[in-house]
Design a protein around this motif. Structure first.
Motif, PDB file in Angstrom:
ATOM      1  N   ARG A 132       0.815  -1.216   0.000  1.00 49.11           N
ATOM      2  CA  ARG A 132       0.000   0.000   0.000  1.00 49.11           C
ATOM      3  C   ARG A 132       0.846   1.263   0.000  1.00 49.11           C
ATOM      4  O   ARG A 132       0.600   2.181  -0.788  1.00 49.11           O
ATOM      5  N   SER A 133       1.832   1.374   0.855  1.00 56.63           N
ATOM      6  CA  SER A 133       2.601   2.613   0.927  1.00 56.63           C
ATOM      7  C   SER A 133       3.371   2.861  -0.370  1.00 56.63           C
ATOM      8  O   SER A 133       3.469   4.009  -0.833  1.00 56.63           O
ATOM      9  N   HIS A 134       3.894   1.799  -0.965  1.00 58.68           N
ATOM     10  CA  HIS A 134       4.611   1.943  -2.232  1.00 58.68           C
ATOM     11  C   HIS A 134       3.659   2.381  -3.346  1.00 58.68           C
ATOM     12  O   HIS A 134       3.978   3.277  -4.143  1.00 58.68           O
ATOM     13  N   LEU A 135       2.485   1.772  -3.388  1.00 61.65           N
ATOM     14  CA  LEU A 135       1.493   2.133  -4.398  1.00 61.65           C
ATOM     15  C   LEU A 135       1.007   3.566  -4.214  1.00 61.65           C
ATOM     16  O   LEU A 135       0.767   4.279  -5.200  1.00 61.65           O
ATOM     17  N   GLU A 136       0.859   4.003  -2.986  1.00 63.88           N
ATOM     18  CA  GLU A 136       0.445   5.386  -2.732  1.00 63.88           C
ATOM     19  C   GLU A 136       1.468   6.362  -3.303  1.00 63.88           C
ATOM     20  O   GLU A 136       1.107   7.378  -3.920  1.00 63.88           O
ATOM     21  N   ARG A 137       2.758   6.062  -3.118  1.00 64.82           N
ATOM     22  CA  ARG A 137       3.797   6.932  -3.669  1.00 64.82           C
ATOM     23  C   ARG A 137       3.777   6.897  -5.198  1.00 64.82           C
ATOM     24  O   ARG A 137       3.922   7.937  -5.861  1.00 64.82           O
ATOM     25  N   LEU A 138       3.587   5.705  -5.757  1.00 63.32           N
ATOM     26  CA  LEU A 138       3.570   5.556  -7.214  1.00 63.32           C
ATOM     27  C   LEU A 138       2.473   6.402  -7.847  1.00 63.32           C
ATOM     28  O   LEU A 138       2.727   7.189  -8.778  1.00 63.32           O
ATOM     29  N   TYR A 139       1.250   6.265  -7.347  1.00 57.27           N
ATOM     30  CA  TYR A 139       0.123   6.968  -7.967  1.00 57.27           C
ATOM     31  C   TYR A 139       0.145   8.462  -7.661  1.00 57.27           C
ATOM     32  O   TYR A 139      -0.316   9.268  -8.469  1.00 57.27           O
ATOM     33  N   ARG A 184       5.078   7.065 -21.946  1.00 52.52           N
ATOM     34  CA  ARG A 184       5.477   5.821 -21.292  1.00 52.52           C
ATOM     35  C   ARG A 184       4.729   5.551 -19.991  1.00 52.52           C
ATOM     36  O   ARG A 184       4.646   4.405 -19.547  1.00 52.52           O
ATOM     37  N   TYR A 185       4.176   6.590 -19.354  1.00 49.40           N
ATOM     38  CA  TYR A 185       3.498   6.395 -18.073  1.00 49.40           C
ATOM     39  C   TYR A 185       1.982   6.294 -18.210  1.00 49.40           C
ATOM     40  O   TYR A 185       1.249   6.429 -17.232  1.00 49.40           O
ATOM     41  N   THR A 186       1.514   6.044 -19.417  1.00 49.90           N
ATOM     42  CA  THR A 186       0.076   5.946 -19.666  1.00 49.90           C
ATOM     43  C   THR A 186      -0.587   4.930 -18.748  1.00 49.90           C
ATOM     44  O   THR A 186      -1.661   5.173 -18.194  1.00 49.90           O
ATOM     45  N   LEU A 187       0.032   3.788 -18.559  1.00 47.52           N
ATOM     46  CA  LEU A 187      -0.599   2.698 -17.815  1.00 47.52           C
ATOM     47  C   LEU A 187      -0.799   3.038 -16.343  1.00 47.52           C
ATOM     48  O   LEU A 187      -1.695   2.494 -15.694  1.00 47.52           O
ATOM     49  N   VAL A 188       0.026   3.953 -15.800  1.00 42.80           N
ATOM     50  CA  VAL A 188      -0.108   4.316 -14.391  1.00 42.80           C
ATOM     51  C   VAL A 188      -1.432   5.019 -14.130  1.00 42.80           C
ATOM     52  O   VAL A 188      -1.918   5.051 -13.004  1.00 42.80           O
ATOM     53  N   HIS A 189      -2.044   5.567 -15.171  1.00 38.65           N
ATOM     54  CA  HIS A 189      -3.321   6.259 -15.033  1.00 38.65           C
ATOM     55  C   HIS A 189      -4.515   5.294 -15.138  1.00 38.65           C
ATOM     56  O   HIS A 189      -5.656   5.729 -15.027  1.00 38.65           O
ATOM     57  N   SER A 190      -4.247   4.035 -15.347  1.00 38.69           N
ATOM     58  CA  SER A 190      -5.309   3.046 -15.538  1.00 38.69           C
ATOM     59  C   SER A 190      -5.362   2.047 -14.384  1.00 38.69           C
ATOM     60  O   SER A 190      -4.310   1.646 -13.859  1.00 38.69           O
ATOM     61  N   PRO A 191      -6.553   1.622 -13.972  1.00 41.94           N
ATOM     62  CA  PRO A 191      -6.663   0.592 -12.942  1.00 41.94           C
ATOM     63  C   PRO A 191      -5.918  -0.693 -13.295  1.00 41.94           C
ATOM     64  O   PRO A 191      -5.494  -1.439 -12.414  1.00 41.94           O
ATOM     65  N   LEU A 237       4.802  -0.932 -20.526  1.00 36.85           N
ATOM     66  CA  LEU A 237       5.345  -1.861 -19.535  1.00 36.85           C
ATOM     67  C   LEU A 237       6.648  -1.320 -18.949  1.00 36.85           C
ATOM     68  O   LEU A 237       6.869  -1.376 -17.738  1.00 36.85           O
ATOM     69  N   ASP A 238       7.492  -0.782 -19.795  1.00 39.80           N
ATOM     70  CA  ASP A 238       8.761  -0.228 -19.328  1.00 39.80           C
ATOM     71  C   ASP A 238       8.532   0.999 -18.448  1.00 39.80           C
ATOM     72  O   ASP A 238       9.219   1.186 -17.431  1.00 39.80           O
ATOM     73  N   GLY A 239       7.558   1.842 -18.827  1.00 34.13           N
ATOM     74  CA  GLY A 239       7.274   3.030 -18.036  1.00 34.13           C
ATOM     75  C   GLY A 239       6.737   2.685 -16.658  1.00 34.13           C
ATOM     76  O   GLY A 239       7.120   3.303 -15.656  1.00 34.13           O
ATOM     77  N   LEU A 240       5.861   1.703 -16.598  1.00 31.59           N
ATOM     78  CA  LEU A 240       5.305   1.290 -15.313  1.00 31.59           C
ATOM     79  C   LEU A 240       6.403   0.702 -14.424  1.00 31.59           C
ATOM     80  O   LEU A 240       6.463   0.981 -13.222  1.00 31.59           O
ATOM     81  N   THR A 241       7.281  -0.095 -15.026  1.00 31.15           N
ATOM     82  CA  THR A 241       8.389  -0.676 -14.275  1.00 31.15           C
ATOM     83  C   THR A 241       9.315   0.415 -13.740  1.00 31.15           C
ATOM     84  O   THR A 241       9.746   0.379 -12.585  1.00 31.15           O
ATOM     85  N   ARG A 242       9.607   1.420 -14.585  1.00 28.88           N
ATOM     86  CA  ARG A 242      10.485   2.509 -14.170  1.00 28.88           C
ATOM     87  C   ARG A 242       9.842   3.316 -13.039  1.00 28.88           C
ATOM     88  O   ARG A 242      10.525   3.687 -12.064  1.00 28.88           O
ATOM     89  N   ALA A 243       8.542   3.588 -13.149  1.00 26.94           N
ATOM     90  CA  ALA A 243       7.850   4.347 -12.108  1.00 26.94           C
ATOM     91  C   ALA A 243       7.842   3.577 -10.783  1.00 26.94           C
ATOM     92  O   ALA A 243       8.005   4.152  -9.706  1.00 26.94           O
ATOM     93  N   TRP A 244       7.639   2.276 -10.860  1.00 34.16           N
ATOM     94  CA  TRP A 244       7.626   1.426  -9.653  1.00 34.16           C
ATOM     95  C   TRP A 244       8.986   1.452  -8.986  1.00 34.16           C
ATOM     96  O   TRP A 244       9.089   1.611  -7.765  1.00 34.16           O
ATOM     97  N   ASP A 245      10.042   1.292  -9.774  1.00 31.31           N
ATOM     98  CA  ASP A 245      11.399   1.290  -9.208  1.00 31.31           C
ATOM     99  C   ASP A 245      11.761   2.667  -8.630  1.00 31.31           C
ATOM    100  O   ASP A 245      12.430   2.751  -7.585  1.00 31.31           O
ATOM    101  N   ALA A 246      11.311   3.729  -9.304  1.00 29.46           N
ATOM    102  CA  ALA A 246      11.666   5.081  -8.861  1.00 29.46           C
ATOM    103  C   ALA A 246      11.000   5.478  -7.553  1.00 29.46           C
ATOM    104  O   ALA A 246      11.491   6.355  -6.835  1.00 29.46           O
ATOM    105  N   THR A 247       9.878   4.830  -7.217  1.00 27.55           N
ATOM    106  CA  THR A 247       9.148   5.182  -5.987  1.00 27.55           C
ATOM    107  C   THR A 247       9.345   4.149  -4.882  1.00 27.55           C
ATOM    108  O   THR A 247       8.647   4.162  -3.886  1.00 27.55           O
ATOM    109  N   ASP A 248      10.288   3.247  -5.075  1.00 31.63           N
ATOM    110  CA  ASP A 248      10.554   2.209  -4.061  1.00 31.63           C
ATOM    111  C   ASP A 248      11.150   2.829  -2.796  1.00 31.63           C
ATOM    112  O   ASP A 248      11.994   3.717  -2.876  1.00 31.63           O
TER     113      ASP A 248
END
Length: 242
Positions: free
Chosen positions: A173-180, A194-201, A231-242
């Motif tokens: 939860r805390s990681h996802l909160e930072r990501l979104y 590249r970050y289009t998918l982060v805006h989608s459920p 996929l690459d953008g979502l992965t990068r966003a996830w890693d950047a907010t870890d």
């Protein structure tokens, strides 16, 4: 239990079948395909048996306080027989609901069905909205992305996917909160690119699959001809907010 109370609590097979048939007819009038309705009802039945099994496997196996050891041992043996029987019924009901043959390899990955995508959609949207007040849900893209995620699983795993998604959202939860907050709706990051998918459920479903089946997801992603940049953008966003 008195005979009158026993009679009042009993629900016979004919009454259960009547309720099932009534529900199927009502769903048919609403335009729900009979096969889809049967699948959903079957999953509810299998789930009810699984919940009963989990309940009785816990405190239900304990003998009443003050029981002697011979009585307690007999109680445990009887409880074990009942719960084992319930487990078998739940497994068979699940196989019937997802049309799987007994003994089928749970990792077999048949084509994803429409109802499996609908169930995943119903699961991800409220979870996503617990992190964001809005979502950009493109119907066609949503179905393609969810189908790719579901294609990495067997039919039994697909049936349990809403629970897996819920656990993933809770555990991270805390990681996802930072990501979104950083990349999702309402952030300074534009939806396009590249970050289009982060805006989608669907991003929740993709992240969960990246955590446990990354190679299979990328294989299905490529087969569906979805943009690799998402996929690459979502992965990068996830890693950047870890």
């Amino acid at each position: 239990m008195t005979a009158a109370r026993e009679e009042r609590l009993r629900l016979d097979a004919a009454s259960v079948d009547n309720a099932r048939t009534t529900l199927l007819q009502l769903l048919a009038r609403a335009g729900v395909y009979s096969g889809d309705a049967e699948e959903l009802i079957g999953l509810v039945e299998a789930g009810a048996l699984a919940v009963a099994h989990a309940s009785l496997s816990g405190d239900g196996r304990q003998a009443p306080p003050g029981s002697g050891e011979p009585y307690a041992e007999g109680w445990r043996d009887g409880s074990r027989a009942v719960t084992d029987g319930l487990a078998g019924l739940a497994d068979r009901a699940l196989d019937a609901a997802v049309a799987a043959e007994p003994g089928t390899d749970p990792d077999d990955r048949p084509p994803v069905g429409r109802m499996e995508v609908e169930r995943a959609k119903v699961a991800v949207v409220p979870l996503f909205l617990s992190f964001s007040e809005e979502s950009d849900l493109d119907p066609e893209v949503t179905e393609q992305v969810l189908a790719s995620a579901l294609a990495t699983m067997g039919v039994r795993q697909r049936a349990a996917y809403p629970g897996r998604l819920t656990a993933f959202a809770t555990d991270h939860r805390s990681h996802l909160e930072r990501l979104y907050a950083t990349y999702g709706p309402g952030s300074a990051i534009a939806i396009h690119g590249r970050y289009t998918l982060v805006h989608s459920p669907t991003s929740l479903a993709v992240l969960e699959r990246l955590a446990v089946r990354p190679a299979e997801l990328r294989e299905e992603w490529d087969a569906a001809e979805l943009p690799p940049a998402w996929l690459d953008g979502l992965t990068r966003a996830w890693d950047a907010t870890d």
